[in-house]
Design an enzyme around this catalytic site. Sequence first.
Site, PDB file in Angstrom:
ATOM      1  N   ARG A  71       2.956  66.468  29.628  1.00  0.00           N
ATOM      2  CA  ARG A  71       2.634  65.221  28.927  1.00  0.00           C
ATOM      3  C   ARG A  71       3.896  64.388  28.790  1.00  0.00           C
ATOM      4  NH1 ARG A  71       2.209  65.964  24.175  1.00  0.00           N
ATOM      5  NH2 ARG A  71       2.314  68.233  24.059  1.00  0.00           N
ATOM      6  N   TYR A 199      -1.263  64.678  36.069  1.00  0.00           N
ATOM      7  CA  TYR A 199      -1.059  65.972  35.414  1.00  0.00           C
ATOM      8  C   TYR A 199      -1.853  66.093  34.113  1.00  0.00           C
ATOM      9  CZ  TYR A 199       0.575  69.861  32.855  1.00  0.00           C
ATOM     10  OH  TYR A 199       0.553  71.023  32.148  1.00  0.00           O
ATOM     11  N   LYS A 208      -6.601  65.510  25.111  1.00  0.00           N
ATOM     12  CA  LYS A 208      -5.755  65.004  24.031  1.00  0.00           C
ATOM     13  C   LYS A 208      -6.041  63.519  23.748  1.00  0.00           C
ATOM     14  CE  LYS A 208      -3.541  68.770  23.065  1.00  0.00           C
ATOM     15  NZ  LYS A 208      -3.284  69.895  23.838  1.00  0.00           N
ATOM     16  N   HIS A 228      -5.763  69.456  16.142  1.00  0.00           N
ATOM     17  CA  HIS A 228      -5.177  70.233  17.240  1.00  0.00           C
ATOM     18  C   HIS A 228      -5.216  71.718  16.853  1.00  0.00           C
ATOM     19  CE1 HIS A 228      -1.406  70.698  20.051  1.00  0.00           C
ATOM     20  NE2 HIS A 228      -2.522  71.054  20.648  1.00  0.00           N
ATOM     21  N   SER A 250       2.072  72.429  20.721  1.00  0.00           N
ATOM     22  CA  SER A 250       1.860  72.833  22.111  1.00  0.00           C
ATOM     23  C   SER A 250       2.775  73.994  22.479  1.00  0.00           C
ATOM     24  CB  SER A 250       2.135  71.653  23.035  1.00  0.00           C
ATOM     25  OG  SER A 250       1.267  70.602  22.703  1.00  0.00           O
ATOM     26  N   ALA A 251       2.198  74.962  23.167  1.00  0.00           N
ATOM     27  CA  ALA A 251       2.919  76.157  23.629  1.00  0.00           C
ATOM     28  C   ALA A 251       3.509  76.969  22.484  1.00  0.00           C
ATOM     29  CB  ALA A 251       3.983  75.803  24.673  1.00  0.00           C
ATOM     30  N   CYS A 252       2.793  77.012  21.356  1.00  0.00           N
ATOM     31  CA  CYS A 252       3.220  77.833  20.211  1.00  0.00           C
ATOM     32  C   CYS A 252       2.185  78.892  19.847  1.00  0.00           C
ATOM     33  CB  CYS A 252       3.541  76.956  19.018  1.00  0.00           C
ATOM     34  SG  CYS A 252       5.035  75.994  19.245  1.00  0.00           S
ATOM     35  N   LYS A 254      -1.591  78.967  20.338  1.00  0.00           N
ATOM     36  CA  LYS A 254      -3.008  78.781  20.003  1.00  0.00           C
ATOM     37  C   LYS A 254      -3.918  79.592  20.910  1.00  0.00           C
ATOM     38  CE  LYS A 254      -2.956  74.305  20.345  1.00  0.00           C
ATOM     39  NZ  LYS A 254      -1.516  74.251  20.617  1.00  0.00           N
ATOM     40  N   ASN A 256      -3.293  82.107  22.725  1.00  0.00           N
ATOM     41  CA  ASN A 256      -3.109  83.543  22.504  1.00  0.00           C
ATOM     42  C   ASN A 256      -3.807  84.027  21.252  1.00  0.00           C
ATOM     43  OD1 ASN A 256      -1.040  85.186  24.332  1.00  0.00           O
ATOM     44  ND2 ASN A 256      -0.585  83.001  24.428  1.00  0.00           N
ATOM     45  N   ASP A 279      -7.886  75.008  21.399  1.00  0.00           N
ATOM     46  CA  ASP A 279      -6.976  73.852  21.361  1.00  0.00           C
ATOM     47  C   ASP A 279      -7.403  72.742  20.400  1.00  0.00           C
ATOM     48  OD1 ASP A 279      -4.528  72.780  22.446  1.00  0.00           O
ATOM     49  OD2 ASP A 279      -5.725  71.323  23.542  1.00  0.00           O
ATOM     50  N   ARG A 374      -0.112  75.927  34.417  1.00  0.00           N
ATOM     51  CA  ARG A 374      -1.329  76.144  33.610  1.00  0.00           C
ATOM     52  C   ARG A 374      -2.493  76.633  34.450  1.00  0.00           C
ATOM     53  NH1 ARG A 374      -1.357  74.044  27.959  1.00  0.00           N
ATOM     54  NH2 ARG A 374       0.794  73.377  27.675  1.00  0.00           N
ATOM     55  N   ARG A 405       7.201  77.299  15.768  1.00  0.00           N
ATOM     56  CA  ARG A 405       8.345  78.135  16.160  1.00  0.00           C
ATOM     57  C   ARG A 405       9.518  77.805  15.261  1.00  0.00           C
ATOM     58  NH1 ARG A 405       8.334  80.203  21.647  1.00  0.00           N
ATOM     59  NH2 ARG A 405       6.308  79.647  22.505  1.00  0.00           N
ATOM     60  N   ASP A 500      -0.966  91.948  17.360  1.00  0.00           N
ATOM     61  CA  ASP A 500      -0.574  92.393  16.021  1.00  0.00           C
ATOM     62  C   ASP A 500      -0.646  91.269  14.989  1.00  0.00           C
ATOM     63  OD1 ASP A 500      -0.061  95.202  16.391  1.00  0.00           O
ATOM     64  OD2 ASP A 500       1.568  94.582  17.720  1.00  0.00           O
TER      65      ASP A 500
HETATM   66  P1  GTP Z   1      -0.878  74.563  24.410  1.00  0.00           P
HETATM   67  O1  GTP Z   1      -1.952  74.991  25.322  1.00  0.00           O
HETATM   68  O2  GTP Z   1       0.246  73.858  25.071  1.00  0.00           O
HETATM   69  O3  GTP Z   1      -1.361  73.789  23.241  1.00  0.00           O
HETATM   70  O4  GTP Z   1      -0.140  75.935  23.884  1.00  0.00           O
HETATM   71  P2  GTP Z   1      -0.736  77.078  22.940  1.00  0.00           P
HETATM   72  O5  GTP Z   1      -0.472  76.702  21.527  1.00  0.00           O
HETATM   73  O6  GTP Z   1      -2.118  77.400  23.326  1.00  0.00           O
HETATM   74  O7  GTP Z   1       0.262  78.294  23.270  1.00  0.00           O
HETATM   75  P3  GTP Z   1      -0.033  79.646  24.077  1.00  0.00           P
HETATM   76  O8  GTP Z   1      -0.991  80.535  23.368  1.00  0.00           O
HETATM   77  O9  GTP Z   1      -0.339  79.312  25.477  1.00  0.00           O
HETATM   78  O10 GTP Z   1       1.401  80.323  24.007  1.00  0.00           O
HETATM   79  C1  GTP Z   1       2.565  79.671  24.456  1.00  0.00           C
HETATM   80  C2  GTP Z   1       3.673  80.651  24.676  1.00  0.00           C
HETATM   81  O11 GTP Z   1       3.958  81.350  23.456  1.00  0.00           O
HETATM   82  C3  GTP Z   1       3.345  81.705  25.711  1.00  0.00           C
HETATM   83  O12 GTP Z   1       4.468  81.924  26.516  1.00  0.00           O
HETATM   84  C4  GTP Z   1       3.029  82.935  24.894  1.00  0.00           C
HETATM   85  O13 GTP Z   1       3.300  84.124  25.586  1.00  0.00           O
HETATM   86  C5  GTP Z   1       3.905  82.756  23.668  1.00  0.00           C
HETATM   87  N1  GTP Z   1       3.306  83.386  22.474  1.00  0.00           N
HETATM   88  C6  GTP Z   1       2.030  83.239  22.034  1.00  0.00           C
HETATM   89  N2  GTP Z   1       1.795  83.989  20.928  1.00  0.00           N
HETATM   90  C7  GTP Z   1       2.968  84.610  20.653  1.00  0.00           C
HETATM   91  C8  GTP Z   1       3.372  85.516  19.614  1.00  0.00           C
HETATM   92  O14 GTP Z   1       2.603  85.904  18.730  1.00  0.00           O
HETATM   93  N3  GTP Z   1       4.677  85.931  19.651  1.00  0.00           N
HETATM   94  C9  GTP Z   1       5.545  85.523  20.627  1.00  0.00           C
HETATM   95  N4  GTP Z   1       6.783  85.986  20.572  1.00  0.00           N
HETATM   96  N5  GTP Z   1       5.186  84.674  21.615  1.00  0.00           N
HETATM   97  C10 GTP Z   1       3.924  84.223  21.627  1.00  0.00           C
HETATM   98  C1  SPV Z   2      -0.614  70.527  25.182  1.00  0.00           C
HETATM   99  O1  SPV Z   2       0.451  70.071  25.615  1.00  0.00           O
HETATM  100  O2  SPV Z   2      -0.827  70.654  23.961  1.00  0.00           O
HETATM  101  C2  SPV Z   2      -1.663  70.962  26.111  1.00  0.00           C
HETATM  102  C3  SPV Z   2      -1.500  70.605  27.494  1.00  0.00           C
HETATM  103  O3  SPV Z   2      -2.654  71.563  25.731  1.00  0.00           O
HETATM  104  S1  SPV Z   2      -2.005  69.009  27.802  1.00  0.00           S
HETATM  105  O4  SPV Z   2      -3.440  69.007  28.052  1.00  0.00           O
HETATM  106  O5  SPV Z   2      -1.253  68.589  28.972  1.00  0.00           O
HETATM  107  O6  SPV Z   2      -1.734  68.165  26.656  1.00  0.00           O
HETATM  108 MN    MN Z   3      -3.335  76.432  24.771  1.00  0.00          MN
END
Ligand code: GTP
Ligand code: SPV
Ligand code: MN
Length: 589
Positions: A71, A199, A208, A228, A250-252, A254, A256, A279, A374, A405, A500
């Site tokens: 983004r 992208y 989004k 979100h 994002s990437a924190c 969700k 998982n 998401d 992705r 984070r 966990d």
């Molecule tokens: P977006 O799709 O961008 O919104 O991201 P998201 O919030 O869905 O994050 P996602 O679950 O894809 O995790 C992003 C990164 O964080 C990945 O590399 C995971 O492996 C890592 N991660 C997720 N959960 C944990 C956790 O509980 N501990 C740690 N250390 N890393 C984690």
């Molecule tokens: C994010 O960045 O929070 C995503 C990927 O889920 S995107 O759809 O590109 O915004």
């Molecule tokens: Mn996600």
Amino acid sequence: MAPTQNKAVLSWIDEMAAKARPASIVWIDGSEAQLNALRRQAVDEGILIQLNQEKLPGCYLHRTDPHDVARVEDRTFICCRHKENAGPTNNWMNPQEMYDKLYALFDGTMEGRTMYVIPYSMGIVGSPFAKYGIELTDSIYVVLNMTIMTRVGRQVLDALGDSGDYIKGLHSYGTLDNENKYIAHFPEDNTIISINSNYGGNVLLGKKCFALRIASYLGQQEGWMAEHMLILGIENPQGEVRYLSAAFPSACGKTNLAMLIPPEGYRKAGWKVWCVGDDIAWLRVGPDGRLWAVNPEYGFFGVAPGTNAKSNFNALESTKKNTIFTNVAYNPADGTVWWDGLSKGDDIPETLIDWNGLEWHRGDEKKPAHPNSRFTAPAKNCPCLSPEFDNPQGVPISAIIFGGRRAKTAPLVYQSRSWEHGVFVGSTMASETTAAAAGAVGVVRRDPMAMLPFCGYHMADYWQHWLDMGKKIAHQPKIFNVNWFRLDDEGNFIWPGFGDNLRVLEWIMKRCFDEVDAQETPIGYEPNPEDINLEGLDVTVDTLKELLRVDPELWRQEVAGIKEFYAKFGDKLPEELKHQLSILEENLK
Ligand code: GTP
Ligand code: SPV
Ligand code: MN
């Protein structure tokens, strides 16, 4: 022939086609026959690489332009009439100026190309809570991703009938010119226009752009919320399912958390986790006075790196068929894909084609998949998809969780003292930036409710909307904050995370149903360490105490940071939040 008589739709398409001047117009009906033909065409044109159809049936790989991988927040605009309504956290441009600029860029941009018309629904088609959109695009990649991420096709046009109440989306990948890349939102016109990107979040306009930026504005007008957030059901050994939603940047984590596998002891005892969404959540007050959540999406656009059978089995399973991979590495030996963390040691393929199309060898310094690579996978593939996924009423939410984070400051978990305090906690969230957006990675920034890049109007008005919603919810969810990412002095994660995390969610759910005590701290309620189940885990009670430690000095610095951030909002900052800040400051004395 157009499959609808809707005059509002037809005249808008005519108008846009007159500008972009495509060679032809194709309506997407969502049928497998049409999608198959498009997949074949995409392979012929080199847009998609077909993967091993025995190992990964229906799966394809796409590589984007190397400068078009995330983004672009600095190219994203909220174009409302009055600048002050966009607020200090959004880029703004006058709507007319932006339309003029964009329509100039769109002039003839689809010459020689096909314009696809994608009618799609955010939410269950025909449900009172669904909202419809039409995206016009010259990108087959967008078409094929949208048919995974949203409910697409003829039934959407039928549900729309002759109403003009839909979100207009116009996209062209144009020339991919970075200088002229725009992701523009016109909340007052229900319109989104995107050009010069191809992208993910920049171009899959249902996600989004619509389901958060436009929808957050609609929610404020109409009395609901677009957030979100993942949505998750936790089934306890008694068979009771309790739901929570969680907002992480994002990437924190969700995706998982949304599909976590319970630790072994929990599994044996009968605990299960059900994924409703990973998401986005649309939330409204139900007739019973509880807060109800639906996931408006139909698929997952998940981060590939780090996903493996151990960290996120359910996500990996979801990608085994009918999935599009973007910017991961290709394994020429067997026509499959690879990314960092998928396998280790000798199981890492010896030779790969990296996301730039270049040969890569095991041990090479450079990572073969882009950090923001992705998968776009149908939600229906997910082994733990909730039976309520298609329920138009959604699910009742007992807990709202914020998180991000933070290497040091935020403890593993704490609970807010009230809805108002919870809104304060959400509004002051901070997190280290990730590869999901273009720009520096690992810099701590304030990201209120994980909505900083996604709120379609003034952030302080958005906080006020949260406070107002609280008054309308007779049975308010309890609000928590979590941090899975605390680091030790060597820079290692202290908490094992992933599956966990259920240990923490169990405590959260017990708090919601008055089944466990807590201790007061300056920042809110924390668990008594013995109330977090550590059985079968390599974490001592002392480590847990460290994870829960609130360092007054760090928190005094936090207060200073919050004050600086809040100052941006001037008079618009709700009094209630100022009050909450003064309580925190007082508690830390
Ligand atoms: P977006 O799709 O961008 O919104 O991201 P998201 O919030 O869905 O994050 P996602 O679950 O894809 O995790 C992003 C990164 O964080 C990945 O590399 C995971 O492996 C890592 N991660 C997720 N959960 C944990 C956790 O509980 N501990 C740690 N250390 N890393 C984690
Ligand atoms: C994010 O960045 O929070 C995503 C990927 O889920 S995107 O759809 O590109 O915004
Ligand atoms: Mn996600």
